[in-house]
Design a protein around this motif. Structure first.
Motif, short mmCIF file in Angstrom:
data_model
loop_
_atom_site.label_atom_id
_atom_site.label_comp_id
_atom_site.label_asym_id
_atom_site.label_seq_id
_atom_site.Cartn_x
_atom_site.Cartn_y
_atom_site.Cartn_z
N VAL A 139 2.77 -2.71 -5.97
CA VAL A 139 1.95 -3.93 -5.92
C VAL A 139 2.48 -4.86 -4.82
N PHE A 140 3.79 -4.96 -4.73
CA PHE A 140 4.40 -5.82 -3.72
C PHE A 140 4.17 -5.29 -2.30
N LEU A 141 4.10 -3.98 -2.12
CA LEU A 141 4.11 -3.38 -0.78
C LEU A 141 2.75 -3.34 -0.10
N PHE A 142 1.67 -3.46 -0.84
CA PHE A 142 0.35 -3.27 -0.24
C PHE A 142 0.10 -4.17 0.98
N PRO A 143 0.50 -5.43 0.97
CA PRO A 143 0.23 -6.28 2.15
C PRO A 143 0.90 -5.81 3.43
N PHE A 144 1.88 -4.90 3.34
CA PHE A 144 2.61 -4.45 4.53
C PHE A 144 2.07 -3.14 5.09
N ARG A 145 0.90 -2.69 4.61
CA ARG A 145 0.37 -1.38 4.99
C ARG A 145 0.03 -1.28 6.47
N LYS A 146 -0.21 -2.41 7.15
CA LYS A 146 -0.63 -2.37 8.55
C LYS A 146 0.54 -2.45 9.52
N LEU A 147 1.75 -2.64 9.00
CA LEU A 147 2.91 -2.75 9.89
C LEU A 147 3.19 -1.42 10.57
N GLY A 148 3.75 -1.47 11.77
CA GLY A 148 4.18 -0.27 12.46
C GLY A 148 5.45 0.28 11.83
N PRO A 149 5.81 1.52 12.18
CA PRO A 149 6.97 2.16 11.54
C PRO A 149 8.28 1.43 11.79
N LYS A 150 8.48 0.88 12.99
CA LYS A 150 9.73 0.16 13.26
C LYS A 150 9.82 -1.11 12.43
N ALA A 151 8.70 -1.81 12.30
CA ALA A 151 8.69 -3.02 11.48
C ALA A 151 8.94 -2.68 10.01
N LEU A 152 8.36 -1.57 9.54
CA LEU A 152 8.58 -1.15 8.15
C LEU A 152 10.06 -0.82 7.91
N CYS A 153 10.66 -0.11 8.86
CA CYS A 153 12.09 0.21 8.73
C CYS A 153 12.94 -1.06 8.81
N GLY A 154 12.54 -2.00 9.65
CA GLY A 154 13.27 -3.26 9.74
C GLY A 154 13.23 -4.02 8.43
N LEU A 155 12.05 -4.02 7.80
CA LEU A 155 11.92 -4.69 6.51
C LEU A 155 12.75 -3.97 5.45
N ALA A 156 12.73 -2.64 5.49
CA ALA A 156 13.53 -1.87 4.54
C ALA A 156 15.02 -2.16 4.71
N SER A 157 15.43 -2.37 5.96
CA SER A 157 16.85 -2.61 6.23
C SER A 157 17.34 -3.90 5.57
N ILE A 158 16.45 -4.87 5.41
CA ILE A 158 16.84 -6.12 4.75
C ILE A 158 17.29 -5.83 3.31
N PHE A 159 16.50 -5.00 2.62
CA PHE A 159 16.84 -4.65 1.24
C PHE A 159 18.10 -3.79 1.19
N LEU A 160 18.23 -2.88 2.16
CA LEU A 160 19.42 -2.02 2.17
C LEU A 160 20.68 -2.82 2.47
#
Length: 450
Positions: A139-160
């Motif tokens: 539910v939380f992730l749906f708004p990020f569906r249009k991000l490019g792969p580098k942006a998605l990995c960058g966002l993931a890195s915040i949580f990691l």
């Protein structure tokens, strides 16, 4: 083509399915039992110690291999696939003015999934359920569906990074305690008089070391926990349900840690889909890199931690800090290995049976919960809780996995969905979905990296 297909919310069917994703999903949803069964039918979650009721060489090696190569990585694969699935479900609605029906479907699917998770925890009594936390993360992730792969990995890195900092905090706390004990021991060795606090610290440390080295059967506190667990799981329905609910409450106490791990991995799954990695479209060199780096670094980190534990080598150990990174690396190694196997015709034939289980993962997962928690280990069922050690539990899991794999393949010969997938999709699409396969239905895709 129906109206829902025009809107981009119709189901993925027939040749449109990505077979390699089904294979990975099937492997993950079946093999996750290897990680769950020591908690479902043994004392691992009660004692946080695998050495009861038996501790043979087979138990030792089974535990070491499971914790190094598999622990947490099957759910890691499912999280990568879940992230990719978010993009697949919105595949025709990525334009800025995409239909709101896509969002409606996404939220309905995942709210229902979360409710299935609650049913798994409270009705089927599997307190280690993943469906609730997966549904909430999606539910939380749906708004990020249009991000490019580098942006998605960058966002993931915040949580990691947040997870790693949490591990660093635990490590520093353990290091400070270790340093303090060394100072007390040095003072004692030099003949200095210790105050009451220092004496208690030494006593507590000696007790902790003794508890760690002693087998549970030799430890009074552990024996009491075992007796309480046996009483709860070999008596009444109410006692059994209460024990499982207590386990669920404990797990939910780590909710934000669990969600951070899931969100990070799902975001990487979305990036992998955009790069074509999870579907098997990347170069072979990419999969070799995932395999070698993922297994090389990840299994070394995890193996070191598990070796320290099983060999009773006291910490703190800096590898603890990278627990979540190590889990993710080994998960990447699994992706590389599976996709490399799928590049050969022999590999595709060997793994193709897992495709059926991957097309009915909800049925397999909830069915396993019912089989374990209501039949095999329940006091009104076969009442086998606490009977087997680690090696035998793995053997039982292997038998169940083979049986479920055969059952899934027989079922999918005649049916379009697993029974629980049919319920879930019918609820999400707000219509009665097809159950049996149509006579002229397009056959499922053959597992292929292409």
């Amino acid at each position: 083509m129906n109206a829902e297909a025009n809107l981009g919310i119709d189901r993925v069917r027939g040749s449109e399915r990505i077979a390699s994703l089904d294979v990975i999903r099937g492997l993950a949803i079946l093999f996750i039992l290897f990680m769950n069964i020591p908690v479902m039918g043994g004392y691992e979650f009660i004692l946080f110690d695998e050495r009861y009721p038996t501790w043979t060489n087979a138990d030792w090696w089974t535990t070491f291999i499971r914790m190094t190569w598999m622990d947490g990585t099957q759910r890691g694969l499912l999280e990568l696939l879940f992230g990719a699935g978010i993009l697949i479900m919105a595949r025709r609605a990525m334009e800025p003015d995409g239909p709101v029906a896509v969002a409606d479907l996404h939220y309905r699917r995942n709210i229902w999934l979360a409710l299935f998770g609650l049913a798994n925890a409270f009705l089927l009594m599997w307190f280690g359920d993943i469906l609730l936390v997966y549904g909430l993360a999606a539910v939380f992730l749906f708004p990020f569906r249009k991000l490019g792969p580098k942006a998605l990995c960058g966002l993931a890195s915040i949580f990691l990074v947040a997870l790693t900092l949490n591990g660093l905090g635990d490590y520093r706390e353990s290091q400070a305690k270790h340093d303090k004990l060394e100072q007390i021991q040095t003072a004692q060795a030099s003949g200095k008089k210790l105050n009451e606090a220092d004496k208690k610290a030494l006593q507590d440390d000696r007790k902790q070391v003794l508890d760690w080295i002693q087998l549970p059967a030799q430890n009074a506190e552990a024996k009491k926990k075992i007796a309480d667990a046996d009483k709860a799981r070999h008596s009444t329905f109410a006692a059994y349900w209460t024990a499982q609910f207590d386990g669920w409450k404990f797990v939910m106490g780590w909710f934000w840690i669990i969600e951070a791990e899931i969100v990070a991995t799902m975001l990487i799954g979305m990036a992998f889909y955009r790069w074509g990695i999870i579907q098997g479209k990347a170069k072979q060199s990419t999969y070799w890199a995932l395999l070698l780096v993922g297994y090389g670094a990840g299994m070394w980190l995890r193996g070191s931690v598990e070796w320290y534990k099983l060999a009773h080598i006291r910490g703190p150990h800096w590898e603890w800090i990278l627990t979540d990174i190590a889990r993710l690396l080994v998960t990447f190694g699994h992706v590389g290995l599976i996709q490399l196997i799928l590049t050969s015709s022999l590999g595709r034939r060997l793994l193709s049976p897992f495709q059926a289980a991957g097309r009915m993962p909800l049925t397999v997962y909830l069915g396993t919960s019912f089989l374990m928690m209501w039949i095999l280990f329940a006091p009104w069922g076969l009442n086998m809780f606490g009977v087997w050690g680690q090696a035998k539990l793995m053997a039982v899991a292997a038998v169940v996995i083979v049986a479920e794999l055969i059952a899934a393949n027989l079922w999918m010969r005649s049916y379009d969905n697993g029974p629980m997938e049919w319920v879930w999709k019918s609820l999400a699409y707000q219509r009665r979905e097809p159950f049996r396969k149509a006579r002229q239905q397009v056959p499922d895709a053959v597992p292929s990296p292409i």
